[in-house]
Structure formats: structure tokens, C-alpha cells
Design a protein around this motif. Structure first.
Motif, PDB file in Angstrom:
ATOM      1  N   VAL A   1       8.863   5.729 -12.671  1.00 21.94           N
ATOM      2  CA  VAL A   1       8.136   6.981 -12.903  1.00 21.94           C
ATOM      3  C   VAL A   1       8.909   8.206 -12.368  1.00 21.94           C
ATOM      4  O   VAL A   1       8.598   9.436 -12.757  1.00 21.94           O
ATOM      5  CB  VAL A   1       6.694   6.969 -12.120  1.00 21.94           C
ATOM      6  CG1 VAL A   1       6.134   8.107 -12.119  1.00 21.94           C
ATOM      7  CG2 VAL A   1       6.085   5.922 -13.046  1.00 21.94           C
TER       8      VAL A   1
ATOM      9  N   VAL B   1       3.976  10.221  -6.866  1.00 22.24           N
ATOM     10  CA  VAL B   1       5.040  10.652  -7.904  1.00 22.24           C
ATOM     11  C   VAL B   1       4.455  10.858  -9.321  1.00 22.24           C
ATOM     12  O   VAL B   1       5.089  11.821 -10.092  1.00 22.24           O
ATOM     13  CB  VAL B   1       6.451   9.822  -7.682  1.00 22.24           C
ATOM     14  CG1 VAL B   1       7.289  10.044  -9.017  1.00 22.24           C
ATOM     15  CG2 VAL B   1       7.022   9.851  -6.385  1.00 22.24           C
ATOM     16  N   SER B   2       3.327  10.141  -9.565  1.00 21.69           N
ATOM     17  CA  SER B   2       2.741  10.192 -11.021  1.00 21.69           C
ATOM     18  C   SER B   2       2.273  11.485 -11.139  1.00 21.69           C
ATOM     19  O   SER B   2       2.177  12.012 -12.214  1.00 21.69           O
ATOM     20  CB  SER B   2       1.735   9.074 -11.336  1.00 21.69           C
ATOM     21  OG  SER B   2       2.501   7.819 -11.433  1.00 21.69           O
TER      22      SER B   2
ATOM     23  N   ASP C   1       6.362  -2.774  -7.468  1.00 23.50           N
ATOM     24  CA  ASP C   1       5.593  -1.421  -7.227  1.00 23.50           C
ATOM     25  C   ASP C   1       6.891  -0.634  -7.178  1.00 23.50           C
ATOM     26  O   ASP C   1       6.698   0.564  -7.568  1.00 23.50           O
ATOM     27  CB  ASP C   1       4.921  -1.574  -5.558  1.00 23.50           C
ATOM     28  CG  ASP C   1       3.518  -2.220  -5.994  1.00 23.50           C
ATOM     29  OD1 ASP C   1       3.097  -2.074  -7.232  1.00 23.50           O
ATOM     30  OD2 ASP C   1       3.021  -2.271  -4.924  1.00 23.50           O
TER      31      ASP C   1
ATOM     32  N   VAL D   1       0.787  -1.197   0.103  1.00 23.90           N
ATOM     33  CA  VAL D   1       0.033  -0.034  -0.071  1.00 23.90           C
ATOM     34  C   VAL D   1       0.819   1.292   0.018  1.00 23.90           C
ATOM     35  O   VAL D   1       0.570   2.190  -0.643  1.00 23.90           O
ATOM     36  CB  VAL D   1      -0.949   0.052   1.283  1.00 23.90           C
ATOM     37  CG1 VAL D   1      -1.693   1.319   1.476  1.00 23.90           C
ATOM     38  CG2 VAL D   1      -2.125  -1.208   1.131  1.00 23.90           C
TER      39      VAL D   1
ATOM     40  N   GLY E   1       2.155   8.309 -15.479  1.00 24.28           N
ATOM     41  CA  GLY E   1       2.450   9.742 -15.030  1.00 24.28           C
ATOM     42  C   GLY E   1       2.711  10.834 -16.091  1.00 24.28           C
ATOM     43  O   GLY E   1       3.392  11.555 -15.789  1.00 24.28           O
TER      44      GLY E   1
ATOM     45  N   LEU F   1       7.832   2.739  -9.279  1.00 19.82           N
ATOM     46  CA  LEU F   1       8.413   3.980  -8.579  1.00 19.82           C
ATOM     47  C   LEU F   1       9.547   4.631  -9.088  1.00 19.82           C
ATOM     48  O   LEU F   1       9.699   5.743  -9.653  1.00 19.82           O
ATOM     49  CB  LEU F   1       8.300   3.727  -7.145  1.00 19.82           C
ATOM     50  CG  LEU F   1       8.786   4.870  -6.075  1.00 19.82           C
ATOM     51  CD1 LEU F   1       7.726   5.846  -6.497  1.00 19.82           C
ATOM     52  CD2 LEU F   1       9.288   4.509  -4.874  1.00 19.82           C
TER      53      LEU F   1
ATOM     54  N   LEU G   1      11.428  11.686  -4.385  1.00 17.17           N
ATOM     55  CA  LEU G   1      10.230  12.186  -5.001  1.00 17.17           C
ATOM     56  C   LEU G   1      10.106  12.466  -6.431  1.00 17.17           C
ATOM     57  O   LEU G   1       9.278  12.968  -7.054  1.00 17.17           O
ATOM     58  CB  LEU G   1       9.869  13.503  -4.384  1.00 17.17           C
ATOM     59  CG  LEU G   1       9.737  13.791  -2.736  1.00 17.17           C
ATOM     60  CD1 LEU G   1       9.567  15.280  -2.179  1.00 17.17           C
ATOM     61  CD2 LEU G   1       8.543  12.810  -2.329  1.00 17.17           C
TER      62      LEU G   1
ATOM     63  N   GLN H   1      -6.682   7.270 -11.126  1.00 16.63           N
ATOM     64  CA  GLN H   1      -4.974   7.080 -11.558  1.00 16.63           C
ATOM     65  C   GLN H   1      -4.947   5.512 -11.671  1.00 16.63           C
ATOM     66  O   GLN H   1      -5.031   4.928 -10.481  1.00 16.63           O
ATOM     67  CB  GLN H   1      -4.346   7.783 -10.141  1.00 16.63           C
ATOM     68  CG  GLN H   1      -3.087   6.976 -10.036  1.00 16.63           C
ATOM     69  CD  GLN H   1      -1.920   7.732 -10.431  1.00 16.63           C
ATOM     70  OE1 GLN H   1      -1.891   8.907 -10.660  1.00 16.63           O
ATOM     71  NE2 GLN H   1      -0.996   7.020 -11.360  1.00 16.63           N
TER      72      GLN H   1
ATOM     73  N   ASP I   1       4.205   1.509  -0.842  1.00 20.68           N
ATOM     74  CA  ASP I   1       4.705   1.797  -2.330  1.00 20.68           C
ATOM     75  C   ASP I   1       3.746   2.442  -3.420  1.00 20.68           C
ATOM     76  O   ASP I   1       4.034   3.097  -4.388  1.00 20.68           O
ATOM     77  CB  ASP I   1       5.241   0.473  -2.995  1.00 20.68           C
ATOM     78  CG  ASP I   1       6.515   0.171  -1.981  1.00 20.68           C
ATOM     79  OD1 ASP I   1       7.180   0.960  -1.228  1.00 20.68           O
ATOM     80  OD2 ASP I   1       6.966  -1.061  -2.050  1.00 20.68           O
ATOM     81  N   GLN I   2       2.411   1.890  -3.366  1.00 19.84           N
ATOM     82  CA  GLN I   2       1.526   2.373  -4.375  1.00 19.84           C
ATOM     83  C   GLN I   2       1.229   3.732  -4.222  1.00 19.84           C
ATOM     84  O   GLN I   2       0.785   4.442  -4.953  1.00 19.84           O
ATOM     85  CB  GLN I   2       0.118   1.396  -4.381  1.00 19.84           C
ATOM     86  CG  GLN I   2       0.611   0.063  -5.081  1.00 19.84           C
ATOM     87  CD  GLN I   2      -0.464  -0.740  -5.031  1.00 19.84           C
ATOM     88  OE1 GLN I   2      -1.738  -0.444  -4.932  1.00 19.84           O
ATOM     89  NE2 GLN I   2      -0.351  -1.958  -5.706  1.00 19.84           N
ATOM     90  N   GLN I   3       1.119   4.092  -2.856  1.00 18.13           N
ATOM     91  CA  GLN I   3       0.774   5.478  -2.646  1.00 18.13           C
ATOM     92  C   GLN I   3       1.907   6.556  -3.070  1.00 18.13           C
ATOM     93  O   GLN I   3       1.610   7.461  -3.570  1.00 18.13           O
ATOM     94  CB  GLN I   3       0.821   5.794  -0.908  1.00 18.13           C
ATOM     95  CG  GLN I   3      -0.676   5.402  -0.372  1.00 18.13           C
ATOM     96  CD  GLN I   3      -0.805   5.358   1.009  1.00 18.13           C
ATOM     97  OE1 GLN I   3       0.260   5.487   1.726  1.00 18.13           O
ATOM     98  NE2 GLN I   3      -1.940   5.158   1.337  1.00 18.13           N
ATOM     99  N   MET I   4       3.013   6.005  -2.890  1.00 18.33           N
ATOM    100  CA  MET I   4       4.331   6.877  -3.537  1.00 18.33           C
ATOM    101  C   MET I   4       4.157   6.857  -5.016  1.00 18.33           C
ATOM    102  O   MET I   4       4.483   7.873  -5.697  1.00 18.33           O
ATOM    103  CB  MET I   4       5.645   6.075  -3.135  1.00 18.33           C
ATOM    104  CG  MET I   4       6.234   6.452  -1.733  1.00 18.33           C
ATOM    105  SD  MET I   4       6.230   8.169  -1.544  1.00 18.33           S
ATOM    106  CE  MET I   4       7.619   8.590  -2.544  1.00 18.33           C
ATOM    107  N   LEU I   5       3.678   5.961  -5.521  1.00 17.98           N
ATOM    108  CA  LEU I   5       3.461   5.698  -7.061  1.00 17.98           C
ATOM    109  C   LEU I   5       2.523   6.599  -7.472  1.00 17.98           C
ATOM    110  O   LEU I   5       2.866   7.469  -8.244  1.00 17.98           O
ATOM    111  CB  LEU I   5       3.225   4.526  -7.409  1.00 17.98           C
ATOM    112  CG  LEU I   5       3.095   4.158  -9.118  1.00 17.98           C
ATOM    113  CD1 LEU I   5       4.402   4.235  -9.500  1.00 17.98           C
ATOM    114  CD2 LEU I   5       2.340   2.727  -9.269  1.00 17.98           C
ATOM    115  N   THR I   6       1.528   6.684  -6.749  1.00 16.09           N
ATOM    116  CA  THR I   6       0.487   7.731  -7.226  1.00 16.09           C
ATOM    117  C   THR I   6       1.135   9.081  -6.792  1.00 16.09           C
ATOM    118  O   THR I   6       0.640  10.289  -7.716  1.00 16.09           O
ATOM    119  CB  THR I   6      -0.908   7.472  -6.521  1.00 16.09           C
ATOM    120  OG1 THR I   6      -0.728   7.630  -5.190  1.00 16.09           O
ATOM    121  CG2 THR I   6      -1.460   6.256  -6.855  1.00 16.09           C
TER     122      THR I   6
END
Lengths: 258, 258
Positions: free
Chosen positions: B170, A170-171, B163, A161, B214, B167, A213, B97, A163-168
DNA sequence: CGGTATCTTGACTGTTGTCAAGCCCCGTGG
DNA sequence: CCACGGGGCTTGACAACAGTCAAGATACCG
């Protein structure tokens, strides 16, 4: 690149009477005040004793020391007791990309489970200590203690979770949003540890933050400048004071509480 | 928003004699040709039979059908048998997203384990089918079958690694690199399934790809144009043909095989 | 106290986002 | 079978945010 552990020296400096997890390196899980954040959640007293048997406690590191190296054989996961750590990947051309920031009570090294090699390197950002949990022993124990298995499933799920938050994060391309979100993340993790959510010290350099980031260090610096000008935070080098939390959350597009 | 399952209809159309996992929805794990990619790896025949008892097989979905919704109670994880699926988060302001692309043999829903609610929604990108594995039953069985526990730990570890790769992808800001990496990812996943690694159909729209990587959909389109002009890939709408694999890997900054 | 790492600030450049127009493909219905 | 409609895709012009390069200031460590 310093393999030297300073555990022995560190242990001498701290009196054993201090029964506080983050200062006494040789405390057990049952006594550790991070227990309620760390692996032992959901375990009863008897189970914690069995967990204690497999946990190697109380090793200490100073700034720049490695916890493990990328591509090295995966043997254990690590629970942070004190200090802060970053994980990063080094690509063939020597570029370093920060992939994680870890604070006390959090678990590192789970990116090595699937392939038996660590997917990143872990390094101490300041003096700190940690517990080492050999993974094969944890697996064995998990088959015997269902609640430990469940706990570890959830812990890994948390990492997914996160890592996916970081992904969204940074996207979505606003630099201000990313920096604000990082500040809020540190703030709420501090809060969990009963530390001030509004006044803290950044564990990473501008370069590390930028790498984490996906922006340049100059941009990080400029964003801090902007946030300060807007009287949302006060920035004094690494010292951060959050002045207007709602505004910060608005920038980070976090609407709910934390 | 279509809760209607077309399992019954689908089952009628496909003769049972076809013992191929992705076409016959009611095949067991032991018979499924995706077994070597999916959950059963590392299990022996007897253990697979026990796994089969808890797996609900053979449900089918058509394009646009939901597998699960964000914030809905987490009950099960899902193994993809056929078709392709995307996961996405919807934020308060309605923005979507894309957070994941899933192909046959892959497992979805692990982002719900830690909080007991799915962290994203999952939707079919085309007609497809899947197996549902109630998580509490999987947990129970895992305590009894250590190799299943180990397999699932590794599966979750894989998701973490995946993930983190997304990261770093992206974060490194070249749009061409991101698109190239996605193509390579689909290519290698096709290869694992014995499909052509050089000729395939994109399961997602430009908008989805952009959201996942992204960037905007226009940028995705322009990158495809560039790659085509350089004679690295041939792009005909969703149809992709990789012409110069080494060049594609170079753009994606992937040096090693895969 | 000196040297180095870290941070700030400025000027300029460039990739990407935004807005807009038009095309193409595909499915639907007449 | 063909006309129509709409979602998906491409392409262009322009603007803006962030990257790059560079210089200088500040903080930290030995």
C-alpha cells in the motif's frame, strides 16, 4: 554492511557503576529499567532470573550497523536498550522500503519466526545497544514458564496490531495525517519511557520517514512546513517541538487520549 | 447485526457421510482436509486429538453475519473452514476500513490477543463455516504441547509478515500494482487449497477491495478495465480469469514463483 | 574547513479522488 | 414469468494533491 561490533569499546567507556539500562550494556533484565516495557512484564523475580540466563546482554552498535539482514537465517529476536533502529525491505530492483521504527524497550525480529528467515533488515539509526534472545531458547523456556509464553503471545499480538494500524494509516491517503500520526506515535512512546512527549528528535531522515509513510521526502518536508506555519509543531531540522497537541491529534484523526 | 447461527439448519442439509471439511460442519481436526493448512500442522495424531477437545467445531454463518465485533472482549480465535471473511475497523466518524481478507484454512482474531479486545470486526462475505478456539484453552494446551506452541508462534509470525507485506504494497503507490498483487494473493491461496489459480470469484465488492488497498472503488474498476484491455485478465464482474500470469506478476512486481 | 548528505523550495505533470450519470445484475414480489 | 427496485459496477469530466525534476541552502562529519 559493517559487521564489526563495537560492544567491547563501548563497554569500556561506560562505568559499571551506572546502573541504568540504556547506558550500561551489561546490566541484567532484573536490573534494567526498561523491564516494565520489555519482555519481562508479567514475570516474577525468579522467572526473570531464568530469562536472564538465555539473554545475551549488552551488545552495542553505532549508526549504520546492522542488527540482522533480510533473508538471513532467523536465530534470535532483539530487545532494544538504547538508541533507535529501523527495519526495511530491499526489493530486487534495489528499492528500500522502511517497514518499522523501533525504540528502547521494543522487540525486533519477529518477522523471521514464521519462515526462519528475517523478512527485513535492521539497522541502527544512531549509537545504540540491544539484547539478543536466541529464539529456540525462548521457545524452550516458554514451555516451562507459562507466563513467559503468554507474554510473548501478547508481544506478537502487539506487533500485529501495530502493523495493522500502520496499514490503515497508510491506506487513508492524507499526507498530513500520516506525518501527524508518526509524530504522535513517537511522542507517546517517548512518554512511556518518561521522556518529553512534546520535545524530541526525529530518529529518521525525511527520506526514511517518507518511505515509512508511503510519501516522498519532499512531501514530508512540505507537511512539516505546513504544520509549522499552523503553529502546531516547531520543526528545526530533526528537532521537533509539539506546540498544539490537540490540533495535531485532530489532524491525525486520533480523538482519544493517545 | 444478525446474531442468528444457522449451524443447525446447515448441518441438516449436508449428509454426515461427506467427510470433507468445508462442507461438513461437524468434522474433527484430524479428519479435516484443511488440517495441512490450518492450526494442526506440525502436530502428531495424538496431539491433534487433544487439540480437538478444545476446538468448537462446525458453526456456520451466512453472508453478513458477524464472527466478532471490534472492541468486544477477546475470547477466541477462529479458523475458517469454508467461505470467505473480511475484517474491518470502524473509526469514530463511521468510516469502514477493510484490514483483511480470510479464506479457508486461515486464522482470524489474532489482533485481539495483546489488548484482550478485538481490534477489528469480522464478517462473512458469503455463506461459510468456521471453528472457534477459545484462546485461554489454547494457551493452556500450548504449555503442554511444545509443538503446538511452536506452531502458534509461527502462525502469529505469518500474520506479522502478511501485514508487513500489505504495508509495503500500500505504500508503493501504483494502483495497478496493488490490484495485481491482490489477484496474485488470492490466486496463490487458491492454489494451496487445490483450486484453480487462474479462475476464481472475487469475494469482495469493488468498494471493499478499494478500502483494503487504499484506493477508491472507481480506481479499482478502472484498473480492472485496464488489465482486461491489456489481455492480462478477463474480468466479468466478480469472475476473474488470469490470462497472462507473467504479465500480472510483472505489474505486481513479484518476480519469484508464487 | 571542505565535502557530502540532508533538507527546502519551486514549477510542472500526472495519477487518483470526487462528483455525477447511467447501466447491469440479481433478488423480490406481484 | 416478468416488472420493479436497489446495490453494485462502469464511465466520464474535472480538480487537486502528491510525484517528479531541479536548483539551491543548510547541516553534519571527518
Amino acid at each position: 554492511m559493517k559487521p564489526t561490533s563495537k560492544a567491547a569499546i563501548f563497554a569500556k567507556e561506560i562505568p559499571y557503576a551506572v546502573r541504568s539500562c540504556h547506558t550500561n550494556p551489561s546490566i541484567s533484565c532484573g536490573e534494567c529499567r526498561l523491564g516494565e516495557l520489555c519482555l519481562p512484564i508479567a514475570l516474577d523475580a525468579k522467572e526473570i532470573l531464568r530469562l536472564d540466563e538465555i539473554v545475551k546482554q549488552g551488545r552495542a552498535l553505532s549508526k549504520g550497523d546492522y542488527l540482522y539482514h533480510q533473508d538471513e537465517e532467523f536465530k534470535a529476536i532483539y530487545a532494544i536498550r538504547a538508541g533507535s533502529f529501523k527495519t526495511f525491505k530491499t526489493s530486487r530492483d534495489g528499492t528500500e522500503q522502511v517497514t518499522g521504527l523501533y525504540l528502547p524497550g521494543e522487540i525486533m525480529g519477529m518477522d523471521g519466526i514464521s519462515s526462519n528467515r528475517y523478512g527485513s533488515s535492521a539497522i541502527a539509526l544512531e549509537t545504540g545497544s540491544f539484547c539478543e534472545i536466541p529464539f529456540h531458547l525462548l521457545e524452550d523456556l516458554s514451555t516451562k514458564i507459562p507466563s513467559l509464553q503468554g507474554r510473548f503471545f501478547r508481544l506478537m499480538g502487539q506487533e500485529i496490531v501495530k502493523d495493522q494500524q500502520m496499514l490503515t494509516l497508510v491506506s487513508s491517503n492524507a499526507a498530513d495525517e500520516r506525518v501527524a500520526a508518526l509524530l504522535l506515535s513517537i511522542s507517546s512512546r517517548n512518554h512511556r519511557r518518561k521522556l518529553s512527549p512534546t520535545h524530541f528528535r526525529l530518529p529518521m531522515t525525511r527520506a526514511d520517514i517518507g518511505s515509512y509513510l508511503g510519501v516522498t521526502l519532499e512531501t514530508v518536508s512540505r507537511v512539516f512546513g505546513r504544520l509549522q506555519k499552523l503553529a502546531i509543531v516547531k520543526v528545526d531540522n530533526r528537532e521537533i517541538e509539539v506546540i498544539d497537541m490537540p490540533a495535531l491529534k485532530k489532524i491525525a484523526k486520533v480523538h482519544d487520549g493517545d
